[in-house]
Design an enzyme around this catalytic site. Structure first.
Site, short mmCIF file in Angstrom:
data_model
loop_
_atom_site.label_atom_id
_atom_site.label_comp_id
_atom_site.label_asym_id
_atom_site.label_seq_id
_atom_site.Cartn_x
_atom_site.Cartn_y
_atom_site.Cartn_z
N LYS A 118 -29.71 -33.70 33.77
CA LYS A 118 -31.10 -34.16 33.92
C LYS A 118 -31.95 -33.16 34.70
O LYS A 118 -33.15 -33.08 34.49
CB LYS A 118 -31.14 -35.54 34.59
CG LYS A 118 -30.68 -36.65 33.66
CD LYS A 118 -31.10 -38.01 34.16
CE LYS A 118 -30.72 -39.09 33.15
NZ LYS A 118 -30.97 -40.44 33.64
N LYS A 200 -24.97 -38.96 19.39
CA LYS A 200 -25.14 -40.40 19.58
C LYS A 200 -26.59 -40.82 19.29
O LYS A 200 -27.50 -40.07 19.60
CB LYS A 200 -24.81 -40.71 21.04
CG LYS A 200 -24.27 -42.09 21.29
CD LYS A 200 -23.71 -42.19 22.71
CE LYS A 200 -24.71 -42.84 23.62
NZ LYS A 200 -24.18 -43.14 24.95
N LYS A 203 -32.34 -43.58 22.47
CA LYS A 203 -33.70 -44.11 22.52
C LYS A 203 -34.70 -42.99 22.79
O LYS A 203 -35.88 -43.15 22.55
CB LYS A 203 -33.82 -45.20 23.58
CG LYS A 203 -33.52 -44.73 25.00
CD LYS A 203 -33.44 -45.90 25.99
CE LYS A 203 -32.81 -45.41 27.29
NZ LYS A 203 -32.38 -46.45 28.18
#
Ligand code: TRP
Length: 335
Positions: A118, A200, A203
């Site tokens: 991140k 994967k 969202k």
């Protein structure tokens, strides 16, 4: 429930409300939670405090938080059985985090792969909260003395840290925290991106066509599936070298409950042109009742907010009990 013989093991899990939930959340997490409700004492949270480790638009965060709660309920989380609440409504999460911070090594947090990832993605805002994210997660879990924590692969390292912190604290003082175990579902379906089926479904994918959101209309779902990437050849066969078709077969399996081998038989000798519309219809049918219930819940925000306040009230008892114990052990004067 005070009778210890009747106590069920405790489960806690949560999702960060940083985007509309997807079919991946439903199959990988929430539908498993629904099955666990009978046998466990369940706490399901909406991790809004985790969400703000990345900059959020306030109105958007508020909306996403309520939407996430509505999706939990629409998918079958029973508020009479499980405790459903917003993390920030239970102040003990922040309070225990502060204490746990003082037992966590700087190096331990630096080694977290999600923090490293991140920090690269959000290089403009590497804040202390992002660094502290796993300690907040440890507080979430340890507050409720959770026995089991359903988590995805990407959160396992955080759970390992949680276990270390619990053991460290218990060792320094005396038994205070339950040391939780990860709960890996036996038949956890892994839904992949429709555009890059080796990744994967997410969202936050930049390409909206990769992801089926639980709020998508029938037509949108059908179009996304019809546009999904397939593999060379035309056979409907489940295999590692056919990630696109295998993912669509997995979706068809989820939506219809038909086994993979039955699906192969059903489409033997038929090509993708027949297979894809069948998947599209089945998935749209599968999502429809959830979306309908979701929309109903979102129309009455007052009612939804009330449900969440009641959820927080019922979660707080356990959280307060643990925090009080912790404060006492470390030498804070009782209040
Ligand atoms: N960090 C988790 C995620 O993004 C969400 C979460 C927050 C969570 N607190 C938790 C999951 C406690 C399990 C237990 O997926």
């Amino acid at each position: 429930m005070e009778n210890s013989e009747q106590k069920k093991p405790i489960i806690l899990s949560g999702i960060t409300p940083s985007g509309m939930l997807t079919l991946g959340h439903l199959c990988g997490a929430i539908s498993n939670w629904v099955k666990l409700q009978n046998s466990y004492d369940c706490y399901f949270m909406i991790a809004d405090m985790h969400a703000i480790t990345v900059r959020q638009q306030p109105a958007e965060l508020r909306k996403r938080t309520l939407e996430t709660a509505a999706i939990y309920i629409a998918s079958g989380i029973d508020i009479n059985m499980s405790k459903l609440f917003i993390q920030s409504h239970v102040p003990e999460h922040a309070q225990l985090t502060w204490v746990l911070n003082t037992y966590t090594g700087f190096g331990e947090c630096s080694r977290m792969t999600q923090f490293k990832d991140k920090s690269q993605v959000h290089a403009e805002n590497i804040n202390v909260g992002l660094f502290d994210y796993p300690v907040l997660m440890a507080a979430d879990i340890l507050l409720y003395q959770a026995d089991l924590v359903p988590v995805g692969e990407d959160q396992k390292q955080h759970l390992e840290l949680t276990r270390n912190l619990a053991q460290r604290f218990n060792h320094l003082y005396s038994d205070t925290f339950k040391v939780p175990e990860p709960y890996i579902a036996k038949v956890g379906a892994r839904v992949m991106s429709l555009q890059e089926p080796t990744k994967k479904m997410s969202k936050s994918d930049a390409n909206q066509n990769s992801t089926i959101f639980l709020s998508d209309s029938d037509d949108v779902i059908k179009n996304k599936i019809k546009r999904a990437v397939t593999d060379s050849g035309s056979e409907v066969k489940f295999s590692d070298d056919k990630p696109g078709v295998s993912n669509l077969m997995e979706l068809y399996h989820i939506a219809t409950n038909k086994s993979i081998s039955d699906i192969e038989l059903e489409f033997e000798g038929k090509g993708y042109a027949e297979f894809k519309p069948a998947v599209a219809d089945a998935v749209a049918e599968y999502v429809k009742p959830i979306r309908t219930e979701f929309e109903k819940l979102m129309k009455d925000k007052e009612h939804l907010t009330k449900i969440l306040q009641q959820g927080a009230d019922s979660a707080r008892g356990a959280a307060f009990k643990t925090l009080r114990k912790v404060y006492k052990k470390i030498g804070f004067v009782q209040f």
